[in-house]
Design a protein around this motif. Sequence first.
Motif, PDB file in Angstrom:
ATOM      1  N   PRO A  40       0.828  -1.208   0.000  1.00 28.85           N
ATOM      2  CA  PRO A  40       0.000   0.000   0.000  1.00 28.85           C
ATOM      3  C   PRO A  40       0.864   1.260   0.000  1.00 28.85           C
ATOM      4  N   VAL A  41       0.363   2.316  -0.639  1.00 21.38           N
ATOM      5  CA  VAL A  41       1.093   3.578  -0.684  1.00 21.38           C
ATOM      6  C   VAL A  41       0.644   4.535   0.416  1.00 21.38           C
ATOM      7  N   GLN A  42      -0.503   4.233   1.052  1.00 23.70           N
ATOM      8  CA  GLN A  42      -1.003   5.088   2.126  1.00 23.70           C
ATOM      9  C   GLN A  42      -1.822   4.250   3.096  1.00 23.70           C
ATOM     10  N   LYS A  43      -1.521   4.390   4.388  1.00 27.52           N
ATOM     11  CA  LYS A  43      -2.309   3.758   5.438  1.00 27.52           C
ATOM     12  C   LYS A  43      -2.270   4.707   6.630  1.00 27.52           C
ATOM     13  N   ASP A  44      -3.313   5.550   6.720  1.00 31.06           N
ATOM     14  CA  ASP A  44      -3.367   6.569   7.760  1.00 31.06           C
ATOM     15  C   ASP A  44      -3.696   5.958   9.120  1.00 31.06           C
ATOM     16  N   THR A  45      -3.236   6.647  10.175  1.00 33.66           N
ATOM     17  CA  THR A  45      -3.651   6.321  11.536  1.00 33.66           C
ATOM     18  C   THR A  45      -4.882   7.156  11.848  1.00 33.66           C
ATOM     19  N   ILE A  46      -5.959   6.501  12.268  1.00 31.36           N
ATOM     20  CA  ILE A  46      -7.178   7.206  12.657  1.00 31.36           C
ATOM     21  C   ILE A  46      -6.906   7.881  13.994  1.00 31.36           C
ATOM     22  N   LYS A  47      -7.030   9.210  14.038  1.00 33.47           N
ATOM     23  CA  LYS A  47      -6.797   9.985  15.260  1.00 33.47           C
ATOM     24  C   LYS A  47      -8.099  10.678  15.652  1.00 33.47           C
ATOM     25  N   LEU A  48      -8.662  10.255  16.793  1.00 32.24           N
ATOM     26  CA  LEU A  48      -9.924  10.806  17.271  1.00 32.24           C
ATOM     27  C   LEU A  48      -9.781  11.224  18.731  1.00 32.24           C
ATOM     28  N   SER A  49     -10.690  12.060  19.195  1.00 31.47           N
ATOM     29  CA  SER A  49     -10.685  12.501  20.587  1.00 31.47           C
ATOM     30  C   SER A  49     -11.430  11.508  21.461  1.00 31.47           C
ATOM     31  N   ALA A  50     -11.005  11.436  22.730  1.00 30.85           N
ATOM     32  CA  ALA A  50     -11.647  10.543  23.692  1.00 30.85           C
ATOM     33  C   ALA A  50     -13.037  11.062  24.060  1.00 30.85           C
ATOM     34  N   ASN A  51     -13.928  10.134  24.374  1.00 32.21           N
ATOM     35  CA  ASN A  51     -15.279  10.438  24.857  1.00 32.21           C
ATOM     36  C   ASN A  51     -16.062  11.350  23.912  1.00 32.21           C
ATOM     37  N   LYS A  52     -15.991  11.045  22.639  1.00 32.85           N
ATOM     38  CA  LYS A  52     -16.694  11.820  21.607  1.00 32.85           C
ATOM     39  C   LYS A  52     -17.538  10.886  20.752  1.00 32.85           C
ATOM     40  N   THR A  53     -18.516  11.482  20.078  1.00 30.42           N
ATOM     41  CA  THR A  53     -19.342  10.751  19.120  1.00 30.42           C
ATOM     42  C   THR A  53     -19.061  11.303  17.732  1.00 30.42           C
TER      43      THR A  53
END
Length: 188
Positions: free
Chosen positions: A74-87
């Motif tokens: 693969p040429v791109q595999k992003d890390t999903i970055k989200l905030s805690a305790n969010k919807t």
Amino acid sequence: MKSIINKLKTIVTLSTIVLVSCKKDKDLSPLPAPVNNPPELITSVHLTFTDSSNTTLVKVFKFRDPDGDAGNPPVQKDTIKLSANKTYSLAITFWDETKTPNVDVTPEINEEAKDHQVFFNFSGLTINQFYLDKDANNNPLGLLNKWRTKNNGTGAVNVVLMHQVDVKNGSQSSGETDASVNFPILIQ
């Protein structure tokens, strides 16, 4: 002479059998042609997250393997970055980048919703996932979802699109895999 008569009887009998067996049976109806619904070719998966408390906060994470499973990594595999305790609301799109221009196959998947389902397999952290879309039989599809994050942490999610012609039952164990992508996740 007796031998000629016996041979003629045999020929007449065989001819009669052949003629009778070749006669069409009017009670038989033709079989319908098999449905041709091949698996989709998917080379890219895009995950678009929108923060439910602030819809102007949109994050897109991608996995791209332009040649598919053909050998190159693969040429791109992003890390999903989200905030805690969010919807977050999550929209997923699937792409075929082997064609020019690239083809968004998501509309086809949506059109064939009764034959597809997206599954999410989380590891290393807790995220509550809810399906927001369904097929005509009221079964989940998974192109539109809601995720609720919990505490800070790291982990991963395996996003799997299953092609489940005539076997869709909410289980990932039936059908064929159209796409299976692992995304690392960071919740902070």
